[in-house]
Design an enzyme around this catalytic site. Structure first.
Site, PDB file in Angstrom:
ATOM      1  N   HIS A 184       0.856  -1.192   0.000  1.00 54.55           N
ATOM      2  CA  HIS A 184       0.000   0.000   0.000  1.00 54.55           C
ATOM      3  C   HIS A 184       0.882   1.228   0.000  1.00 54.55           C
ATOM      4  CE1 HIS A 184      -4.195   1.347   0.388  1.00 54.55           C
ATOM      5  NE2 HIS A 184      -3.646   2.458   0.867  1.00 54.55           N
TER       6      HIS A 184
ATOM      7  N   ASP B  91     -14.147   2.908   6.324  1.00 47.87           N
ATOM      8  CA  ASP B  91     -13.072   3.608   5.611  1.00 47.87           C
ATOM      9  C   ASP B  91     -13.606   4.176   4.300  1.00 47.87           C
ATOM     10  OD1 ASP B  91     -10.325   4.495   5.204  1.00 47.87           O
ATOM     11  OD2 ASP B  91     -10.307   3.060   3.562  1.00 47.87           O
TER      12      ASP B  91
ATOM     13  N   ARG C  18     -12.640  12.656   3.681  1.00 43.13           N
ATOM     14  CA  ARG C  18     -11.286  13.236   3.812  1.00 43.13           C
ATOM     15  C   ARG C  18     -10.794  13.761   2.472  1.00 43.13           C
ATOM     16  NH1 ARG C  18      -7.831   8.770   5.365  1.00 43.13           N
ATOM     17  NH2 ARG C  18      -6.152  10.253   5.655  1.00 43.13           N
TER      18      ARG C  18
ATOM     19  N   SER D 243      -6.866   4.410   8.093  1.00 39.87           N
ATOM     20  CA  SER D 243      -7.361   4.119   6.754  1.00 39.87           C
ATOM     21  C   SER D 243      -6.580   2.970   6.108  1.00 39.87           C
ATOM     22  CB  SER D 243      -7.238   5.407   5.918  1.00 39.87           C
ATOM     23  OG  SER D 243      -7.516   5.154   4.584  1.00 39.87           O
TER      24      SER D 243
ATOM     25  N   LYS E 108      -7.794  -1.514   6.101  1.00 36.96           N
ATOM     26  CA  LYS E 108      -7.973  -2.255   4.840  1.00 36.96           C
ATOM     27  C   LYS E 108      -7.029  -3.444   4.763  1.00 36.96           C
ATOM     28  CE  LYS E 108      -7.482   1.489   1.990  1.00 36.96           C
ATOM     29  NZ  LYS E 108      -7.720   2.718   2.740  1.00 36.96           N
TER      30      LYS E 108
HETATM   31  N1  URA Z   1      -4.018   5.612   1.420  1.00 41.27           N
HETATM   32  C1  URA Z   1      -5.105   5.265   2.145  1.00 41.27           C
HETATM   33  O1  URA Z   1      -5.704   4.228   1.929  1.00 41.27           O
HETATM   34  N2  URA Z   1      -5.481   6.089   3.129  1.00 41.27           N
HETATM   35  C2  URA Z   1      -4.858   7.230   3.428  1.00 41.27           C
HETATM   36  O2  URA Z   1      -5.261   7.906   4.343  1.00 41.27           O
HETATM   37  C3  URA Z   1      -3.729   7.596   2.660  1.00 41.27           C
HETATM   38  C4  URA Z   1      -3.333   6.763   1.640  1.00 41.27           C
END
Ligand code: URA
Length: 434
Positions: A82, A162, A169, A184, A188
């Site tokens: 990620h 989320d 956001r 966040s 996930k």
């Molecule tokens: N990626 C995400 O999934 N969440 C964030 O807050 C920033 C980057």
């Protein structure tokens, strides 16, 4: 409990209890707390932060807003990557099929949409006609096990909190916050049921956390909380002082990723994809040397195996893969405008954040939750930091259907670049593997 008093409490810099955080997050998810109160709460967190207990609770509440994938314990290594977000960051589109093609890990990837000035993997995937990123938990698990990878977004089943917080956001300038990013990303990644997680921590003027020390802090926080859930976490700090690759914008980035998947494309995108995928395979099998892993991955790109893996994923998820096989079939933007360099010299800096916003102005992202993206829209950079340009040579090409936005931008785009008369070193692609 009242949202009003909890917003006030966070505004005063006090710590919220787990019950209070759950009340806010779940109330927002259930639409009992309106956008404007949740936005005020997020802004209070943005300014006042959260302590370790609050961050832990925030991650947990988002995670438990949905279900968690549990893969059978058969010895398969499930892994993901990620990114903390950047401009032109298309690495997931390459890394996921590349890792799948290696056959050494399976990749159940939950990604997000564009966030603030940055692009999002989901919007990029959905620019491919027919590509579906919403899937039940069962289908997600089945596809991962059957073909080795599935690429989806947050759903009703997986991290629904989320999904709604992320969308809020995106448009309320509340992304640049370590606790909110931890909640966040980790919710996930924990929900996916992976064993290993590579984190691409972007640092520089196009990252959400631009300062180097703060990026290291974010990396350490993400690792700390990820490990608390039993994940093996490998943060890699990569440079985001200029857009990654040449293309910014959803379909433009898919096209560039296809080039890299076929062993071509910009060196920066290939290199970061190789390093991050190598780190993922090394989490799965720490005894293998980096050189051996890298040689294998280079072959998978150069032989087209990773490209074929991407076609397989896309086809399985409903995409019309003729657009991937023959990208020239894709509709073109109504306007393609070349912006020429206002002067000669070496590019010494690029305002990456502003270029991300410029791409949004052309239609590549959302200014409001309800905005529709133009998948074709975006920018193509003809020079990066350290490269020389002559006055009047093409600097950036704009792709858009929105002529007034393009005309306005065309006048300003030269200002996003700084020029020097002396050579400027190219920034490194990778700063640190932590
Ligand atoms: N990626 C995400 O999934 N969440 C964030 O807050 C920033 C980057």
């Amino acid at each position: 409990m009242l949202p009003y008093t909890l917003i006030e409490k966070k505004q005063a810099g006090k710590a919220l209890s787990r019950e209070e955080i759950a009340f806010l997050v779940n109330g927002f998810l259930q639409k009992e707390i309106p956008d404007y109160q949740m936005a005020a709460f997020l802004m209070a967190v943005f300014f006042k932060g959260m302590d370790a207990d609050e961050i832990g609770a925030y991650i947990d509440v988002i995670l438990n807003s949905g279900k968690r994938v549990k893969f059978p314990d058969t010895g398969t290594y499930y892994a993901d990557k990620h990114s903390t977000g950047g401009v032109g960051d298309k690495i997931s589109l390459i890394l996921a099929p590349l890792a799948m093609a290696s056959g050494r890990v399976k990749v159940p990837m939950i990604s997000g949409r564009g966030l603030g000035h940055s692009g999002g993997t989901l919007d990029k995937l959905e620019s491919i006609p027919g590509f579906r990123t919403d899937m039940s938990l069962k289908a997600f698990q089945k596809q991962t096990d059957e073909i080795g990878c599935a690429l989806i977004g947050q759903t009703e089943d997986l991290c629904p909190a989320d999904k709604v917080l992320y969308a809020l956001r995106d448009v309320t300038a509340t992304v640049r916050s370590v606790p909110l990013i931890c909640g966040s990303i980790l919710s996930k990644k924990i929900a996916e049921g992976v064993n290993g997680l590579v984190l691409d921590i972007k640092t520089g003027n196009g990252a959400f956390i631009s300062d180097y020390d703060a990026s290291v802090h974010l990396a350490d926080q993400l690792r700390h909380f990820g490990e608390a859930y039993g994940l093996s976490v490998r943060p890699v700090i990569t440079d985001m002082n200029q857009p990654l690759g040449n293309m910014i914008g959803n379909w433009l980035e898919v096209r560039e990723s296809l080039d890299v998947l076929k062993g071509e494309g910009p060196e920066s995108v290939r290199e970061i994809s190789l390093v991050l995928t190598s780190q993922m395979l090394s989490l799965a099998d720490p005894k293998r040397s980096q050189d051996e892993i890298r040689a294998e991955l280079e072959q998978l790109l150069d032989r087209g195996d990773a490209y074929r893996a991407f076609l397989k994923i896309a086809g399985t998820q409903g995409a019309d893969i003729r657009f991937l096989e023959e990208p020239e079939r894709y509709p073109s933007s109504a306007h393609r405008i070349e912006v020429r360099s206002p002067r000669e010299g070496t590019i010494s800096a690029i305002d990456t954040y502003q270029l991300g916003l410029d791409a949004i102005a052309l239609g590549a992202g959302r200014k409001m939750i309800t905005d529709k993206i133009d998948p074709k829209a975006g920018l193509e950079l003809h020079r990066h930091i350290g490269e020389r340009i002559e006055r009047g040579e093409p600097l950036v090409t704009l792709y858009t259907d929105n002529k007034p936005a393009a005309d306005l931008l065309a006048e300003r785009l030269g200002d996003r670049f700084s020029f020097a008369d002396t050579p400027t070193p190219k920034p490194p692609y990778i700063h640190e593997i932590r």
